[in-house]
Design a protein around this motif. Structure first.
Motif, mmCIF file in Angstrom:
data_model
loop_
_atom_site.group_PDB
_atom_site.id
_atom_site.type_symbol
_atom_site.label_atom_id
_atom_site.label_comp_id
_atom_site.label_asym_id
_atom_site.label_seq_id
_atom_site.Cartn_x
_atom_site.Cartn_y
_atom_site.Cartn_z
ATOM 1 N N PRO A 34 -108.834 145.389 42.121
ATOM 2 C CA PRO A 34 -107.863 146.517 42.063
ATOM 3 C C PRO A 34 -106.709 146.106 42.285
ATOM 4 C CG PRO A 34 -109.099 146.422 44.222
ATOM 5 C CD PRO A 34 -109.677 145.709 43.275
ATOM 6 N N GLY A 35 -105.684 146.776 41.598
ATOM 7 C CA GLY A 35 -104.237 146.389 41.687
ATOM 8 C C GLY A 35 -103.224 147.384 41.260
ATOM 9 N N LYS A 36 -101.765 147.281 41.092
ATOM 10 C CA LYS A 36 -101.117 148.030 40.908
ATOM 11 C C LYS A 36 -100.975 148.348 39.289
ATOM 12 C CE LYS A 36 -95.964 148.906 41.827
ATOM 13 N NZ LYS A 36 -96.206 150.113 42.679
ATOM 14 N N GLU A 37 -100.786 149.574 39.244
ATOM 15 C CA GLU A 37 -100.900 150.044 37.631
ATOM 16 C C GLU A 37 -99.709 151.086 37.341
ATOM 17 O OE1 GLU A 37 -102.353 148.989 34.939
ATOM 18 O OE2 GLU A 37 -103.740 147.527 35.811
ATOM 19 N N ASP A 38 -98.559 150.506 37.128
ATOM 20 C CA ASP A 38 -97.231 151.441 37.253
ATOM 21 C C ASP A 38 -97.459 152.660 36.179
ATOM 22 O OD1 ASP A 38 -96.112 150.059 39.366
ATOM 23 O OD2 ASP A 38 -95.094 148.964 37.919
ATOM 24 N N ASP A 39 -98.222 152.413 35.197
ATOM 25 C CA ASP A 39 -97.953 153.541 34.096
ATOM 26 C C ASP A 39 -98.995 154.199 33.890
ATOM 27 O OD1 ASP A 39 -95.232 152.650 33.336
ATOM 28 O OD2 ASP A 39 -96.319 150.802 32.423
ATOM 29 N N LEU A 40 -100.012 154.597 35.075
ATOM 30 C CA LEU A 40 -101.295 155.458 34.828
ATOM 31 C C LEU A 40 -100.965 156.663 34.169
ATOM 32 C CD1 LEU A 40 -103.417 154.429 38.011
ATOM 33 C CD2 LEU A 40 -103.449 153.375 35.363
ATOM 34 N N HIS A 41 -101.616 157.421 33.700
ATOM 35 C CA HIS A 41 -101.261 158.566 32.950
ATOM 36 C C HIS A 41 -101.819 159.827 33.758
ATOM 37 C CE1 HIS A 41 -100.806 160.965 29.440
ATOM 38 N NE2 HIS A 41 -101.949 161.489 29.309
ATOM 39 N N GLY A 42 -101.307 160.854 33.457
ATOM 40 C CA GLY A 42 -101.321 162.155 33.867
ATOM 41 C C GLY A 42 -102.037 162.331 35.260
ATOM 42 N N GLN A 43 -103.170 162.822 35.429
ATOM 43 C CA GLN A 43 -104.025 163.339 36.748
ATOM 44 C C GLN A 43 -104.179 162.028 37.258
ATOM 45 O OE1 GLN A 43 -105.784 167.260 34.767
ATOM 46 N NE2 GLN A 43 -106.702 166.327 36.460
ATOM 47 N N CYS A 44 -104.217 160.902 36.650
ATOM 48 C CA CYS A 44 -104.817 159.577 37.384
ATOM 49 C C CYS A 44 -103.508 159.018 37.997
ATOM 50 C CB CYS A 44 -105.186 158.639 36.221
ATOM 51 S SG CYS A 44 -106.784 159.164 35.422
ATOM 52 N N THR A 45 -102.341 159.284 38.027
ATOM 53 C CA THR A 45 -101.177 158.761 38.553
ATOM 54 C C THR A 45 -101.266 158.453 40.096
ATOM 55 O OG1 THR A 45 -100.012 160.898 38.714
ATOM 56 C CG2 THR A 45 -99.641 159.270 36.641
ATOM 57 N N PRO A 46 -101.973 159.432 40.938
ATOM 58 C CA PRO A 46 -102.023 159.121 42.056
ATOM 59 C C PRO A 46 -102.482 157.600 42.806
ATOM 60 C CG PRO A 46 -102.929 161.360 41.914
ATOM 61 C CD PRO A 46 -102.549 160.544 40.527
ATOM 62 N N TRP A 47 -103.209 157.195 41.666
ATOM 63 C CA TRP A 47 -103.744 155.671 42.131
ATOM 64 C C TRP A 47 -102.890 154.536 41.529
ATOM 65 C CZ3 TRP A 47 -107.094 159.819 40.813
ATOM 66 C CH2 TRP A 47 -108.041 160.225 42.027
ATOM 67 N N LYS A 48 -101.698 154.728 41.131
ATOM 68 C CA LYS A 48 -101.157 153.825 40.487
ATOM 69 C C LYS A 48 -100.558 152.593 41.459
ATOM 70 C CE LYS A 48 -96.631 156.221 41.024
ATOM 71 N NZ LYS A 48 -95.796 155.383 42.008
ATOM 72 N N ASP A 49 -100.435 152.599 42.683
ATOM 73 C CA ASP A 49 -100.162 151.612 43.484
ATOM 74 C C ASP A 49 -101.227 150.780 43.711
ATOM 75 O OD1 ASP A 49 -97.577 152.515 44.036
ATOM 76 O OD2 ASP A 49 -97.852 153.918 45.447
ATOM 77 N N ASN A 50 -102.496 151.155 43.630
ATOM 78 C CA ASN A 50 -103.640 150.111 43.733
ATOM 79 C C ASN A 50 -105.033 150.940 43.008
ATOM 80 O OD1 ASN A 50 -105.032 148.421 44.978
ATOM 81 N ND2 ASN A 50 -105.971 149.369 46.619
ATOM 82 N N ALA A 51 -105.364 150.490 41.981
ATOM 83 C CA ALA A 51 -106.052 151.230 40.994
ATOM 84 C C ALA A 51 -107.402 150.140 40.286
ATOM 85 C CB ALA A 51 -105.379 151.876 39.873
#
Length: 258
Positions: A34-51
């Motif tokens: 897992p790791g940071k993903e700044d540009d996650l899309h739509g309803q998946c954005t809550p996990w952007k800090d650790n995905a």
């Protein structure tokens, strides 16, 4: 000297418990860590800090038919937007969450080596999912298997003898939907959001409430292990050690790699 081995056993199991809190399963589209993903899309954005998911996975999760699994939500007509939103969120949770460790199991499948089993869902998440989908139509109660995949391009179609019926025909209660639809990946519970005892498919804000839940169940598993008789505990420690050093061969022997 036995107490030294016992202490080492407890320490090893505690480490194993901690490892369950922030990991990605070994599956088709998951990242290895897992790791940071700044540009996650739509309803998946809550996990952007650790995905555990990458950006392209989250974009595909929002399509009616995506390359992720060639799965068509509209197999019995057009799925309503309010129902589809739950399946998108379910996909985001499955692909992105790094907090599913206590429920990861080995999977005998060509497309993944691990799966989740009996993840405890919060009552509100499960009941809202059922409520928003009960007017929609499907032809199966288990969407993991049993589809007709003979179409070109390859898409899931209803089996020849299956009939398209209202969701409530296949899922009379919220628990039927949450537990049956993905082969018991989820477990319906009466725990409420914020209880620290159930996983939320939906959440907002910076803090992921599922981290606390995962730690609770990882600690429970650890405590159960520690309470085992010393000989069995030592045996489990040996298994953990072999897993770290190399492993067990399929013929029952062992191999080591240093």
């Amino acid at each position: 000297m036995w107490w030294i081995f016992l202490w080492l056993s407890v320490a090893s199991l505690e480490c194993a418990s901690k490892d369950l809190i922030n990991i990605c399963m070994d599956a088709k589209h998951h990242k290895s860590k897992p790791g940071k993903e700044d540009d996650l899309h739509g309803q998946c954005t809550p996990w952007k800090d650790n995905a555990c998911c990458a950006v392209n996975t989250t974009v595909e999760a929002h399509k009616n038919v995506s390359y992720l699994y060639d799965f068509n939500w509209n197999h019995c007509g057009i799925m309503s937007e309010k129902c589809k939103a739950h399946f998108i969120q379910d996909t985001c949770f499955y692909e992105c969450s790094p907090n599913l460790g206590p429920w990861i199991q080995q999977a005998d499948s060509s497309w993944r080596k691990e799966r989740i089993l009996d993840v405890p869902l919060c009552q509100e998440d499960c009941e809202k999912w059922w409520e928003d989908c009960k007017g929609d139509v499907t032809c199966k109660d288990n969407w993991h298997k049993g589809w007709n995949w003979t179409s070109n391009p390859r898409l899931n179609r209803c089996p020849v003898d299956a009939k398209c019926k209202n969701f409530t025909e296949y899922f009379p209660q919220p628990s039927d939907l949450c537990e049956k639809i993905w082969s018991n990946s989820y477990k319906y519970t009466t725990y409420k959001r914020g209880s620290g005892r159930c996983m939320q498919l939906w959440f907002q804000g910076v803090e992921n409430p599922n981290v606390r839940v995962t730690k609770y169940y990882a600690d429970l598993r650890n405590q159960a292990m520690v309470s085992l008789p010393a000989p069995l505990l030592l045996l489990l420690t040996l298994v953990l050690a072999l897993s770290s050093w190399g492993g067990l061969r399929s013929d029952g022997g062992l191999w080591l790699s240093f």
